[in-house]
Design an enzyme around this catalytic site. Sequence first.
Site: not given
Length: 183
Positions: A34, A116, A155, A165
């Site tokens: 992500h 992330e 994602h 993303d």
Amino acid sequence: MIINNHWLTSAQKTPSPNCDHRGDKHDISLIVIHCISLPEGQFGTPFIEQLFTNQLDALAHPGFSEICQLHVSSHIVIARNGLITQYVPFNKRAWHAGKSEYKGREKCNDFSIGIELEGTDCSPYSEIQYVQLASLIQCLMQTYPKLSLNNITGHSDIAPQRKTDPGKYFDWKKLSQLLKAIN
């Protein structure tokens, strides 16, 4: 990198309450990449941590009133400078994917690890983020045998109607080359 008791020993640890038990604790078979920045496009702020720990102040930025009540998390955040923060132990289900599907399997949170990258889906990521990401993925694959290079996705691939993303600037080829160099 070393994982001990489902925590990355070299990471900063900031436990998030936004997690729960996996249905099958042995089914960790997907890595989802992500990106996040709060506010969007601003880096190095305390707001990602605040969001993942349910402490985001709605008044801190005009856009936060829409997200401050969300209960979300990810296992890992890799900052622009390469600093890794872990919010959820890998054996628990982080709340990063939402409504999602991968290769016919729904509810990707159940069997995935969410990573992330601090960034946006419309700007390049830093070199150190790729290096850290590749090292982390290698460590995860050594620790969780159901993970493989064939089950790393974005994602946007598991929630294409909702998410974009990590975006067009994420260099999948670079990540692949770094992973091959590590092996």
